[in-house]
Write a protein that holds these residues in place. Structure first.
Motif, PDB file in Angstrom:
ATOM      1  N   PRO A 123      -4.088   6.977   3.467  1.00  0.00           N
ATOM      2  CA  PRO A 123      -4.264   6.824   2.019  1.00  0.00           C
ATOM      3  C   PRO A 123      -2.991   6.381   1.314  1.00  0.00           C
ATOM      4  CG  PRO A 123      -4.319   9.151   2.649  1.00  0.00           C
ATOM      5  CD  PRO A 123      -4.388   8.356   3.905  1.00  0.00           C
ATOM      6  N   LEU A 124      -1.823   6.802   1.816  1.00  0.00           N
ATOM      7  CA  LEU A 124      -0.567   6.363   1.218  1.00  0.00           C
ATOM      8  C   LEU A 124      -0.371   4.863   1.412  1.00  0.00           C
ATOM      9  CD1 LEU A 124       2.159   6.927  -0.127  1.00  0.00           C
ATOM     10  CD2 LEU A 124       3.072   7.483   2.142  1.00  0.00           C
ATOM     11  N   HIS A 125      -0.687   4.378   2.607  1.00  0.00           N
ATOM     12  CA  HIS A 125      -0.557   2.945   2.911  1.00  0.00           C
ATOM     13  C   HIS A 125      -1.466   2.129   2.000  1.00  0.00           C
ATOM     14  CE1 HIS A 125       0.086  -0.669   5.224  1.00  0.00           C
ATOM     15  NE2 HIS A 125      -1.188  -0.749   5.553  1.00  0.00           N
ATOM     16  N   TRP A 126      -2.711   2.560   1.850  1.00  0.00           N
ATOM     17  CA  TRP A 126      -3.648   1.851   0.977  1.00  0.00           C
ATOM     18  C   TRP A 126      -3.230   1.946  -0.485  1.00  0.00           C
ATOM     19  CZ3 TRP A 126      -8.878   3.624   3.510  1.00  0.00           C
ATOM     20  CH2 TRP A 126      -9.127   2.801   4.613  1.00  0.00           C
ATOM     21  N   LEU A 184       5.081  -3.802  -2.259  1.00  0.00           N
ATOM     22  CA  LEU A 184       4.647  -4.616  -1.132  1.00  0.00           C
ATOM     23  C   LEU A 184       5.583  -4.438   0.058  1.00  0.00           C
ATOM     24  CD1 LEU A 184       2.665  -6.726  -0.061  1.00  0.00           C
ATOM     25  CD2 LEU A 184       4.130  -8.502  -1.041  1.00  0.00           C
ATOM     26  N   THR A 185       6.871  -4.317  -0.212  1.00  0.00           N
ATOM     27  CA  THR A 185       7.832  -4.079   0.862  1.00  0.00           C
ATOM     28  C   THR A 185       7.544  -2.765   1.573  1.00  0.00           C
ATOM     29  OG1 THR A 185       9.545  -5.320  -0.330  1.00  0.00           O
ATOM     30  CG2 THR A 185      10.285  -3.842   1.415  1.00  0.00           C
ATOM     31  N   LEU A 186       7.282  -1.717   0.812  1.00  0.00           N
ATOM     32  CA  LEU A 186       6.953  -0.419   1.408  1.00  0.00           C
ATOM     33  C   LEU A 186       5.656  -0.484   2.205  1.00  0.00           C
ATOM     34  CD1 LEU A 186       7.860   1.944  -1.579  1.00  0.00           C
ATOM     35  CD2 LEU A 186       9.179   1.553   0.509  1.00  0.00           C
ATOM     36  N   THR A 187       4.693  -1.256   1.705  1.00  0.00           N
ATOM     37  CA  THR A 187       3.429  -1.414   2.424  1.00  0.00           C
ATOM     38  C   THR A 187       3.648  -2.084   3.770  1.00  0.00           C
ATOM     39  OG1 THR A 187       2.260  -1.628   0.317  1.00  0.00           O
ATOM     40  CG2 THR A 187       1.091  -2.355   2.285  1.00  0.00           C
ATOM     41  N   LEU A 188       4.450  -3.141   3.799  1.00  0.00           N
ATOM     42  CA  LEU A 188       4.745  -3.843   5.047  1.00  0.00           C
ATOM     43  C   LEU A 188       5.509  -2.954   6.026  1.00  0.00           C
ATOM     44  CD1 LEU A 188       5.711  -7.387   3.711  1.00  0.00           C
ATOM     45  CD2 LEU A 188       3.705  -6.789   5.076  1.00  0.00           C
ATOM     46  N   ILE A 189       6.448  -2.189   5.511  1.00  0.00           N
ATOM     47  CA  ILE A 189       7.209  -1.283   6.380  1.00  0.00           C
ATOM     48  C   ILE A 189       6.284  -0.242   7.004  1.00  0.00           C
ATOM     49  CG2 ILE A 189       8.959   0.534   6.384  1.00  0.00           C
ATOM     50  CD1 ILE A 189      10.481  -1.083   4.289  1.00  0.00           C
ATOM     51  N   ALA A 190       5.389   0.312   6.183  1.00  0.00           N
ATOM     52  CA  ALA A 190       4.445   1.309   6.703  1.00  0.00           C
ATOM     53  C   ALA A 190       3.551   0.705   7.775  1.00  0.00           C
ATOM     54  CB  ALA A 190       3.609   1.871   5.559  1.00  0.00           C
ATOM     55  N   ALA A 192       4.202  -1.894   9.688  1.00  0.00           N
ATOM     56  CA  ALA A 192       4.960  -2.327  10.859  1.00  0.00           C
ATOM     57  C   ALA A 192       5.391  -1.166  11.735  1.00  0.00           C
ATOM     58  CB  ALA A 192       6.179  -3.123  10.404  1.00  0.00           C
ATOM     59  N   PHE A 193       5.797  -0.072  11.119  1.00  0.00           N
ATOM     60  CA  PHE A 193       6.385   1.028  11.885  1.00  0.00           C
ATOM     61  C   PHE A 193       5.428   2.191  12.128  1.00  0.00           C
ATOM     62  CE2 PHE A 193      10.063  -1.139  10.062  1.00  0.00           C
ATOM     63  CZ  PHE A 193      10.874  -1.275  11.185  1.00  0.00           C
ATOM     64  N   PHE A 194       4.364   2.269  11.333  1.00  0.00           N
ATOM     65  CA  PHE A 194       3.457   3.399  11.477  1.00  0.00           C
ATOM     66  C   PHE A 194       2.012   2.949  11.667  1.00  0.00           C
ATOM     67  CE2 PHE A 194       6.969   4.646   8.630  1.00  0.00           C
ATOM     68  CZ  PHE A 194       7.558   5.629   9.419  1.00  0.00           C
ATOM     69  N   GLY A 195       1.829   1.719  12.161  1.00  0.00           N
ATOM     70  CA  GLY A 195       0.477   1.198  12.338  1.00  0.00           C
ATOM     71  C   GLY A 195      -0.371   2.031  13.264  1.00  0.00           C
ATOM     72  N   GLU A 196       0.222   2.514  14.370  1.00  0.00           N
ATOM     73  CA  GLU A 196      -0.549   3.301  15.330  1.00  0.00           C
ATOM     74  C   GLU A 196      -0.967   4.635  14.738  1.00  0.00           C
ATOM     75  OE1 GLU A 196      -0.252   4.953  19.920  1.00  0.00           O
ATOM     76  OE2 GLU A 196       1.517   4.098  18.938  1.00  0.00           O
ATOM     77  N   GLN A 197      -0.041   5.286  13.999  1.00  0.00           N
ATOM     78  CA  GLN A 197      -0.395   6.556  13.368  1.00  0.00           C
ATOM     79  C   GLN A 197      -1.449   6.370  12.286  1.00  0.00           C
ATOM     80  OE1 GLN A 197       2.624   5.399  14.134  1.00  0.00           O
ATOM     81  NE2 GLN A 197       4.223   6.982  13.992  1.00  0.00           N
ATOM     82  N   ILE A 198      -1.406   5.221  11.591  1.00  0.00           N
ATOM     83  CA  ILE A 198      -2.334   5.001  10.482  1.00  0.00           C
ATOM     84  C   ILE A 198      -3.720   4.620  10.968  1.00  0.00           C
ATOM     85  CG2 ILE A 198      -2.820   3.517   8.498  1.00  0.00           C
ATOM     86  CD1 ILE A 198       0.183   3.328   8.033  1.00  0.00           C
ATOM     87  N   TYR A 199      -3.779   3.641  11.888  1.00  0.00           N
ATOM     88  CA  TYR A 199      -5.065   3.087  12.308  1.00  0.00           C
ATOM     89  C   TYR A 199      -5.468   3.451  13.732  1.00  0.00           C
ATOM     90  CZ  TYR A 199      -4.687   0.231   8.117  1.00  0.00           C
ATOM     91  OH  TYR A 199      -4.562  -0.188   6.822  1.00  0.00           O
ATOM     92  N   SER A 201      -4.641   3.876  18.099  1.00  0.00           N
ATOM     93  CA  SER A 201      -4.049   3.116  19.196  1.00  0.00           C
ATOM     94  C   SER A 201      -4.459   1.653  19.190  1.00  0.00           C
ATOM     95  CB  SER A 201      -4.441   3.739  20.544  1.00  0.00           C
ATOM     96  OG  SER A 201      -5.853   3.783  20.675  1.00  0.00           O
ATOM     97  N   SER A 202      -5.556   1.300  18.515  1.00  0.00           N
ATOM     98  CA  SER A 202      -5.997  -0.095  18.467  1.00  0.00           C
ATOM     99  C   SER A 202      -5.043  -0.964  17.673  1.00  0.00           C
ATOM    100  CB  SER A 202      -7.397  -0.186  17.849  1.00  0.00           C
ATOM    101  OG  SER A 202      -7.378   0.314  16.517  1.00  0.00           O
ATOM    102  N   ASP A 203      -4.141  -0.332  16.895  1.00  0.00           N
ATOM    103  CA  ASP A 203      -3.205  -1.093  16.077  1.00  0.00           C
ATOM    104  C   ASP A 203      -1.776  -0.957  16.598  1.00  0.00           C
ATOM    105  OD1 ASP A 203      -1.525  -1.546  13.305  1.00  0.00           O
ATOM    106  OD2 ASP A 203      -3.455  -2.560  13.277  1.00  0.00           O
ATOM    107  N   LEU A 204      -1.626  -0.752  17.900  1.00  0.00           N
ATOM    108  CA  LEU A 204      -0.315  -0.591  18.499  1.00  0.00           C
ATOM    109  C   LEU A 204       0.459  -1.897  18.437  1.00  0.00           C
ATOM    110  CD1 LEU A 204       1.665   1.177  20.044  1.00  0.00           C
ATOM    111  CD2 LEU A 204       0.559   0.418  22.169  1.00  0.00           C
ATOM    112  N   GLY A 205       1.638  -1.855  17.821  1.00  0.00           N
ATOM    113  CA  GLY A 205       2.486  -3.044  17.760  1.00  0.00           C
ATOM    114  C   GLY A 205       2.100  -3.969  16.614  1.00  0.00           C
ATOM    115  N   TRP A 206       3.021  -4.875  16.316  1.00  0.00           N
ATOM    116  CA  TRP A 206       2.817  -5.854  15.239  1.00  0.00           C
ATOM    117  C   TRP A 206       2.033  -7.032  15.766  1.00  0.00           C
ATOM    118  CZ3 TRP A 206       4.028  -5.935  10.028  1.00  0.00           C
ATOM    119  CH2 TRP A 206       3.896  -7.170   9.392  1.00  0.00           C
ATOM    120  N   ARG A 207       0.972  -7.420  15.061  1.00  0.00           N
ATOM    121  CA  ARG A 207       0.169  -8.575  15.447  1.00  0.00           C
ATOM    122  C   ARG A 207       0.185  -9.578  14.304  1.00  0.00           C
ATOM    123  NH1 ARG A 207      -3.682  -4.732  15.969  1.00  0.00           N
ATOM    124  NH2 ARG A 207      -5.007  -5.851  14.515  1.00  0.00           N
ATOM    125  N   TRP A 208       0.404 -10.847  14.670  1.00  0.00           N
ATOM    126  CA  TRP A 208       0.432 -11.887  13.633  1.00  0.00           C
ATOM    127  C   TRP A 208      -0.989 -12.382  13.369  1.00  0.00           C
ATOM    128  CZ3 TRP A 208       4.192 -12.741  10.378  1.00  0.00           C
ATOM    129  CH2 TRP A 208       5.489 -12.358  10.721  1.00  0.00           C
TER     130      TRP A 208
END
Length: 269
Positions: A123-126, A184-190, A192-199, A201-208
């Motif tokens: 919810p913080l990311h959104w 927007l910067t905080l959103t991108l940081i969240a 990039a670094f916390f994608g797996e915790q947020i979404y 294991s399907s969001d492991l790592g940065w995907r372009w």
């Protein structure tokens, strides 16, 4: 987080909100400034109630239309505050029109169920992302007002946008750009670094993917705008054009990607 609802209360709130927005959108000039402002305030309050009602739904859903709806509500919140300081601002009919469209879209396209996650970061990311959308929407509105005021001055039809100085509109525009850029910067940081915790294991790592690519491009555009303002003195039409480009890229980043997934491809994001 909002959702289209098939409950009688949700449908009634949606219909009442859309109607309340449509009245000043279609008849702001005939109604007069004070009456239009009051009806727009009622629409804004109903919109807030609708968001709150949908937030408490048993089956939360989210999508591109819901993101647009929240963005419009945030932009109207900014306008409601600013209109107390600058009652000369005249964007009621445009904002009301966007509100009507946003409510209708949110009912036609109910979005997809929210992912199940125990992470408090989701919810913080959104919230950060939607708040960034709201700040940039307010910046775009001020850029539009500034451009219209400049055209009116050149045509000698008015001294400015309802008496609000161009420099004031420009200063407010850049303040919203700055606030949106931080969010927007905080959103991108969240992401990039916390994608797996947020979404998960399907969001492991940065995907372009398309969403991240367009979002990063918008971030770079807004960064260039702020640097251009600070170092090169960008202002006026040039600044507004760069703002529009960045806003369009940002819109393509999330809303555009979700629209393709939900409407054109018919699947969840």
């Amino acid at each position: 987080m909002i959702l289209a609802s098939d409950s009688p209360v949700g449908l009634l709130l949606s219909a009442a909100t859309a109607l309340a927005y449509a009245v000043p959108a279609l008849g702001a000039r005939a109604m007069g400034g004070e009456s239009a402002r009051r009806v727009l305030l009622i629409a804004w309050l109903l919109h807030g109630l609708l968001l709150g009602w949908n937030l408490l739904s048993d089956t939360p859903r989210f999508g591109f239309a819901q993101a647009l709806s929240i963005t419009v509500w945030l932009a109207l919140t900014v306008y409601a505050v600013e209109s107390q300081l600058y009652p000369q601002l005249r964007a009621r009919w445009a904002l009301a029109g966007f509100g009507t469209v946003a409510i209708v879209l949110a009912q036609v396209f109910p979005g997809t169920p929210l992912p199940h996650t125990s992470s408090v970061l989701l919810p913080l990311h959104w919230a950060l992302g939607i708040a960034a959308y709201g700040m940039f929407a307010a910046a775009v509105a001020h850029g539009w007002l500034m451009t219209r005021a400049e055209h009116q001055m050149r045509a000698a039809s008015q001294a400015g946008e309802g008496g609000v100085p161009l420099l004031t509109l420009e200063r407010l525009m850049f303040r919203f750009v700055g606030a949106g850029f931080v969010l927007l910067t905080l959103t991108l940081i969240a992401g990039a670094f916390f994608g797996e915790q947020i979404y998960g294991s399907s969001d492991l790592g940065w995907r372009w993917d398309h969403k991240r690519t367009f979002t990063v491009l918008s971030w770079l555009t807004f960064a260039a705008l702020l640097i251009g303002r600070w170092r090169l003195g960008w202002r006026g039409r040039r600044a507004v054009r760069v703002l529009y480009i960045g806003a369009a890229l940002l819109l393509l980043g999330y809303v555009g990607s979700r629209f393709v997934l939900e409407v054109l491809l018919g699947r969840a994001a």
